[in-house]
Enzyme design. Structure first.
Site, short mmCIF file in Angstrom:
data_model
loop_
_atom_site.label_atom_id
_atom_site.label_comp_id
_atom_site.label_asym_id
_atom_site.label_seq_id
_atom_site.Cartn_x
_atom_site.Cartn_y
_atom_site.Cartn_z
N LYS A 197 -53.64 64.27 29.24
CA LYS A 197 -53.01 64.83 28.04
C LYS A 197 -52.14 63.84 27.28
CE LYS A 197 -52.82 69.33 30.21
NZ LYS A 197 -52.79 69.04 31.65
N THR A 199 -57.38 58.87 39.15
CA THR A 199 -57.86 60.23 38.89
C THR A 199 -59.05 60.48 39.82
OG1 THR A 199 -59.57 59.65 37.31
CG2 THR A 199 -57.34 59.83 36.45
N GLY A 258 -51.69 69.51 53.27
CA GLY A 258 -52.22 68.71 52.15
C GLY A 258 -53.21 67.65 52.62
N ASP A 311 -67.60 64.79 51.70
CA ASP A 311 -66.61 63.73 51.50
C ASP A 311 -66.91 62.54 52.43
OD1 ASP A 311 -64.23 62.85 50.20
OD2 ASP A 311 -63.27 63.02 52.17
N LYS A 316 -68.13 58.51 51.47
CA LYS A 316 -67.56 57.27 52.01
C LYS A 316 -68.64 56.45 52.71
CE LYS A 316 -63.03 59.33 52.53
NZ LYS A 316 -62.23 60.16 53.45
#
Ligand code: ADP
Ligand code: ASP
Ligand code: MG
Length: 813
Positions: free
Chosen positions: A506, A554, A663, A677, A681
């Site tokens: 943003k 990101t 987390g 995932d 890798k």
């Protein structure tokens, strides 16, 4: 032992300096038989050539003559003040006579609107005449015997030599009857030689160095000393880069190349004869006698050192021809190129822009005349060029960077590239001889600034890395905090990390001079500037920043698709975003091609194993000739945690929930449990060892039972997996009974087949003890076997991942 000593105009700029030179010679004469070559007093040759130019266009030359007279008279009068034994009247009388000759010759030129080679040489070398006249009288006054050599009688130019090369064999022969003596000071004006009729001709500007070199050969000198106004040969003109390094020893070959490219400390022709006859040349400073100077000599390969130098030539011209039709272009360019070959013209830079119907040539000023007369005014060519636009400009300078390394020094070369990448639009870049010389052609008005920037980026200890950070989530924020807290220790290491921009999807916070990271979060929050990709690119294009890196923190596909664009803009890339490396293989290859081409870095250590040094280890294993035979690893922190917890008796659903709340999992734990995932890798690792795979080629053995319904939101998923508690409990018990542990691993086998699978690990396996979110990587290689090379540690979490990016960042230096 004979020593030839040449003193340049800078050493002969006033009476005091003439006397200084006298003393230097006197001292040398104690141990050596000396022969002295003198240039004109500083600037006198320029003035003399100006008088010729004025006369030919019928303009008044008297003002310039006045200047010359004033300077010469001042030297003569002041030298008398230093030593009153000097016969001042005699010198003044002789110089008066010379000025009279000068005036007559100039009047003749004015009248006839032309002049011969002989006249040009006669006039332009008068400065040398005055230098010898004055020096001879200083010696005579001090009771020294002197003899003056007339170079036109000794040095003979080779036939048809427009380059003014002296025929050594013939010249040597002319010295046959000359006997040099220690008690007689031999003096000779530099810059002059004789043509085949023994008429005076000049050796080109700065040619006295060449005179001294040929004289050294002809009289078999032990050495040739070039005395000037700096301590010796530096890595760059010390008047431009005062901190440049003095080169103590330099090989003949490097000195030749350096001077050829424009280091005007010695005339390019000087070294050839000395090299041929193995006579060392020493460049010394008249104003700092104690300094040993630079020795140019034969250096055996064994003793050769790296050589680095920047040479500047601001006497270059740019010729641009724009044609009006394709046909016209085709025929003309062919003709021009043919003529160029015929006349032996060498260009610094040549570009043929077929689609724009343009020809661009950059050449040394000395070719101006021949290009105008033999090419542009050639009848056949004129026919083609009538309607074309021709422009010749001289507002350019050539900067040549010589990098002769015994072993390739990639660091310096990549630094030069990083510079070139940024300024490419403003400079022509000639990579014809990429191995040793980089030629940059820049606008003259920018050249000093450019050289200083190049030099400082290569040599000065302070390194600045400019950063554009995209993504300020957990990892991006932690990285900024880490950089801020390391500020002081970085400073001690002469490293400055300059955060130019912080942006997310943003907003953008941008500061050309760098953002102070104290309270960066507040500043970023307050800042109301919207982020538009196009505007961002515009900023980057407009404001060129050296040594800049984009850090992608990101997980966005949109950003990873811009990598090629970033590289084309000259930006290095560091990414923790796996998208580019796991996207299609074509794109993967393109990124590498572009970063290689631009010599920019593309670093992604954190793509696998968080901050653990996995990629760099794998790369260096391969770079040193090792070969991966097999790989097994626990590549997921969350799965390592979940399976570790289950070993301690925690139910599967509880373990997943705990990992989620800590987390450790992806925002959606299903991603971890699907094995995708780990597969990503694994794909990165397989590509690293040369497999051209796509994500779909990585086999994933299902972790959850096939008939399990994994749909719904996260909450529902966490609820549903309770149904699997028994399923996993049984598996864990079974493996415990077998003295093994259940783990999800990524594997590349001997046949390069990559898969994600749930397997039982035996006790002797390095992966056996991995739990609590740790990762482990076992590389079985040609050298590391039967026991593998193992790297283990936390492979996820914001601090370790941010520190992995930080490590990549310091590799940009
Ligand atoms: P001289 O009158 O003694 O012949 P020049 O002016 O021809 O002197 O050459 C000496 C000058 O060359 C120095 O004053 C310096 O500015 C310049 N120069 C250019 N490149 C270099 C270099 N690489 N090392 C030393 N001096 C250099
Ligand atoms: N005086 C001549 C010149 O200025 C030659 C020299 O200085 O070497 O070009
Ligand atoms: Mg010179």
């Amino acid at each position: 032992m004979i020593c030839v000593m040449k003193f340049g105009g800078t050493s002969l700029s006033n009476a005091k300096n003439f006397y200084k030179v006298f003393k230097i010679i006197k001292k040398k004469n104690k141990n050596y038989t000396v022969a002295i070559v003198l240039s004109a007093p500083h600037k006198i040759t320029n003035y003399l050539i100006q008088t010729i130019k004025q006369s030919i266009i019928k303009k008044n030359f008297k003002i310039i003559i006045k200047k010359i007279k004033k300077k010469i008279k001042k030297i003569i009068k002041n030298i008398f003040k230093i030593d009153t034994n000097i016969k001042i009247k005699k010198i003044l009388k002789k110089s008066k006579k010379k000025f009279l000759i000068l005036k007559n010759l100039l009047n003749k030129i004015k009248k006839n609107k032309k002049f011969s080679n002989k006249t040009y040489a006669e006039i332009s070398s008068m400065g040398e005449y005055f230098s010898v006249l004055i020096m001879k009288n200083i010696f005579t006054a001090q009771k020294f015997n002197t003899t003056v050599l007339k170079p036109e009688k000794f040095f003979i130019i080779t036939k048809n030599s427009s380059k003014k090369i002296i025929n050594i064999k013939k010249s040597k022969n002319n010295f046959k009857n000359f006997k040099i003596k220690k008690n007689i000071i031999t003096l000779m004006p530099g810059f002059i030689a004789g043509d085949k009729n023994k008429n005076k001709t000049t050796l080109g500007r700065n040619g006295s160095d060449y005179s001294a070199s040929v004289l050294s050969v002809c009289i078999q000198a032990k050495k040739c000393e070039i005395w000037t106004d700096v301590d010796g040969v530096y890595s760059c003109d010390p008047k431009i880069i005062p901190k440049s390094k003095l080169i103590k020893k330099i090989s003949y070959k490097n000195a030749i190349n350096f001077s050829k490219l424009g280091a005007k400390i010695i005339h390019p022709k000087t070294i050839f004869p000395l090299k041929k006859f193995n006579i060392p040349c020493i460049v010394k400073n008249t104003f700092n006698k104690k300094c040993k100077g630079t020795k140019i000599k034969k250096i055996s390969y064994k003793n050769k050192k790296n050589f680095f130098g920047i040479a500047i030539n601001n006497k270059i011209k740019l010729l641009k021809i724009k044609f009006f039709s394709k046909n016209n272009f085709k025929k003309f360019s062919y003709l021009v190129l043919k003529k160029i070959k015929k006349h032996n013209i060498s260009f610094i830079f040549k570009k043929i822009k077929k689609n724009l119907l343009k020809l661009i040539f950059i050449y040394k000023k000395k070719y101006s005349k021949i290009i105008k007369q033999k090419i542009l005014k050639n009848k056949n060519i004129l026919n083609f060029t009538k309607k074309s636009k021709i422009s010749i400009k001289n507002n350019f300078a050539l900067i040549s960077i010589l990098t002769k390394f015994k072993k390739n020094n990639f660091l310096i070369i990549s630094k030069i590239y990083s510079y070139i990448n940024f300024f490419k639009k403003k400079i022509f870049f000639n990579n014809k001889n990429i191995k040793n010389v980089f030629n940059l052609i820049v606008k003259k008005k920018n050249y000093i600034k450019t050289i200083r920037k190049i030099y400082s980026s290569i040599f000065y200890k302070k390194h600045t890395i400019n950063v554009l950070l995209i993504g300020v989530g957990k990892i991006g924020s932690t990285l900024l905090d880490q950089i801020y807290s390391e500020n002081k220790s970085l400073k001690n290491k002469n490293i400055k990390i300059n955060i130019l921009g912080i942006l997310n999807s943003k907003k953008i916070l941008f500061k050309k001079k760098g953002i102070n990271l104290k309270n960066w979060k507040k500043k970023f929050k307050k800042n109301k500037k919207f982020f538009y990709f196009k505007n961002f690119i515009k900023i980057l294009k407009k404001k060129k920043f050296l040594n800049t890196v984009v850090i992608d923190c990101t997980s966005s596909n949109t950003i990873s698709k811009k990598y090629i664009k970033f590289l084309k803009l000259g930006l290095n890339i560091i990414t923790s975003n796996k998208k580019a490396n796991t996207g299609n293989f074509e794109y993967y290859k393109k990124i590498r091609y572009q970063s290689n081409k631009k010599k920019l870095k593309f670093l992604y250590e954190t793509n696998v194993g968080g901050g653990l040094p996995i990629i760099q280890t794998l790369q260096s294993l391969q770079n040193t000739g090792d070969k991966l035979i097999k790989f097994r690893g626990i590549l997921s922190g969350s799965l390592s945690y979940i399976f570790g917890e289950m070993e301690h008796g925690v139910k599967f659903s509880e373990a997943v929930k705990k990992a989620y709340l800590k987390g450790l999992t992806e925002p959606n734990p299903r991603e971890d449990l699907s094995g995708i995932d780990v597969a990503r890798k694994l794909l990165i690792l397989s590509r690293e060892i040369g497999c051209s795979l796509e994500l779909k080629d990585i086999k994933i053995q299902p972790i959850l039972p096939i008939n399990f319904n994994a749909s719904g939101n996260v909450e529902k998923f966490l609820q549903n997996i309770k149904k699997l508690d028994n399923f996993f409990h049984e598996k864990i018990i079974k493996s415990k009974n077998n003295k093994t542990k259940l783990k999800i691993i990524g594997e590349i086998d001997k046949n390069k087949i990559s898969q994600v699978k749930l397997i039982k690990i035996k006790k002797k396996d390095p992966l056996y003890d991995i739990k609590d979110g740790e990762n482990a990587f076992s590389f079985y290689t040609k050298y590391y076997q039967p026991k593998p090379l193992v790297i283990r540690g936390y492979g996820a979490g914001k601090s370790v991942t941010a520190s992995g990016i930080f490590t990549d960042l310091l590799k940009i230096i």
